[in-house]
Design an enzyme around this catalytic site. Structure first.
Site, PDB file in Angstrom:
ATOM      1  N   ALA A  71       0.742  -1.406  -0.188  1.00  0.00           N
ATOM      2  CA  ALA A  71       0.308   0.093   0.193  1.00  0.00           C
ATOM      3  C   ALA A  71       0.576   0.628   0.155  1.00  0.00           C
ATOM      4  O   ALA A  71       1.897   1.353   0.506  1.00  0.00           O
ATOM      5  CB  ALA A  71      -0.852   0.210   1.796  1.00  0.00           C
ATOM      6  N   VAL A  72       0.620   2.763  -0.502  1.00  0.00           N
ATOM      7  CA  VAL A  72       0.886   3.701  -1.037  1.00  0.00           C
ATOM      8  C   VAL A  72      -0.099   4.440  -0.977  1.00  0.00           C
ATOM      9  O   VAL A  72      -0.700   4.630  -1.449  1.00  0.00           O
ATOM     10  CB  VAL A  72       2.220   4.376  -2.420  1.00  0.00           C
ATOM     11  CG1 VAL A  72       2.414   5.074  -2.195  1.00  0.00           C
ATOM     12  CG2 VAL A  72       3.389   2.686  -2.343  1.00  0.00           C
ATOM     13  N   GLU A 104      -1.055 -11.487  -5.288  1.00  0.00           N
ATOM     14  CA  GLU A 104      -2.100 -11.297  -6.027  1.00  0.00           C
ATOM     15  C   GLU A 104      -2.662 -10.342  -5.906  1.00  0.00           C
ATOM     16  O   GLU A 104      -1.770  -9.241  -5.020  1.00  0.00           O
ATOM     17  CB  GLU A 104      -3.009 -12.043  -5.505  1.00  0.00           C
ATOM     18  CG  GLU A 104      -2.958 -13.712  -4.967  1.00  0.00           C
ATOM     19  CD  GLU A 104      -2.732 -14.132  -3.676  1.00  0.00           C
ATOM     20  OE1 GLU A 104      -2.451 -15.126  -4.307  1.00  0.00           O
ATOM     21  OE2 GLU A 104      -2.369 -13.453  -3.180  1.00  0.00           O
ATOM     22  N   ASN A 109      -6.735  -3.773 -11.327  1.00  0.00           N
ATOM     23  CA  ASN A 109      -6.311  -2.528 -10.858  1.00  0.00           C
ATOM     24  C   ASN A 109      -4.289  -2.708 -11.607  1.00  0.00           C
ATOM     25  O   ASN A 109      -3.238  -2.534 -11.875  1.00  0.00           O
ATOM     26  CB  ASN A 109      -5.359  -3.368  -9.371  1.00  0.00           C
ATOM     27  CG  ASN A 109      -4.286  -1.804  -8.757  1.00  0.00           C
ATOM     28  OD1 ASN A 109      -3.759  -0.750  -9.449  1.00  0.00           O
ATOM     29  ND2 ASN A 109      -3.649  -2.026  -6.945  1.00  0.00           N
ATOM     30  N   TYR A 116       4.411  -4.461 -11.435  1.00  0.00           N
ATOM     31  CA  TYR A 116       4.718  -5.487 -11.215  1.00  0.00           C
ATOM     32  C   TYR A 116       5.941  -6.601 -13.114  1.00  0.00           C
ATOM     33  O   TYR A 116       6.536  -6.785 -12.030  1.00  0.00           O
ATOM     34  CB  TYR A 116       4.019  -6.781 -10.696  1.00  0.00           C
ATOM     35  CG  TYR A 116       2.949  -6.317  -9.404  1.00  0.00           C
ATOM     36  CD1 TYR A 116       4.173  -5.878  -8.116  1.00  0.00           C
ATOM     37  CD2 TYR A 116       1.983  -6.042  -8.785  1.00  0.00           C
ATOM     38  CE1 TYR A 116       3.232  -4.990  -7.439  1.00  0.00           C
ATOM     39  CE2 TYR A 116       1.425  -6.101  -8.093  1.00  0.00           C
ATOM     40  CZ  TYR A 116       2.223  -5.026  -6.770  1.00  0.00           C
ATOM     41  OH  TYR A 116       1.438  -5.196  -5.520  1.00  0.00           O
TER      42      TYR A 116
END
Length: 144
Positions: A71-72, A104, A109, A116
């Site tokens: 998370a950012v 995952e 997204n 990734y």
């Protein structure tokens, strides 16, 4: 006899706060969920530098690792923070003996999937209806 949930620590509370800002309501984890993960063997957290609200939680086993959540805070995105966190996570997992890193990510997204892929992850599967809102998850793998 069922024991009441124990209060989450300061780190779990901080992680839950960042997570709540970074994810939609159906994907958020509260402090108790964060604490349960922190209490698992092999779980560590890579925090962003300074006061930047961002982290990766990873579980490392003898020869593989899994990103549990990443998370950012949206106000800090598109500044290379996620890329830096991911690179640090990959180095730490490799140094701990992991040969592969899994994760995952929600199929919708696109920014995360692009990050990734740019970091060398490849899709190795799909988990149907993985998220509470019914969204599928893309399973990705990186050989370290």
């Amino acid at each position: 006899m069922t024991m009441p949930p124990r209060p989450a620590g300061a780190q779990a509370t901080l992680l839950a706060h960042i997570h709540a800002r970074a994810f939609p309501p159906t994907h958020r984890w509260d402090a108790q969920a964060m604490q349960a993960l922190l209490d698992m063997p092999g779980v560590s957290v890579v925090m962003a530098a300074g006061d930047v609200p961002g982290f990766i939680m990873v579980r490392t086993l003898p020869d593989e690792a899994e990103i549990l959540t990443f998370a950012v805070d949206p106000a800090w995105r598109r500044q290379g923070i996620g890329r830096g966190l991911l690179a640090c996570c990959m180095r730490q997992a490799g140094a701990a003996g992991a040969r592969t890193l899994f994760l995952e990510v929600a199929m919708d997204n696109a920014p995360a999937m692009a990050l990734y892929r740019a970091s060398g992850f490849v899709q190795v599967g799909v988990r149907r209806n993985y998220y509470p809102d019914g969204m599928d998850a893309c399973v990705m793998r990186l050989d370290i």
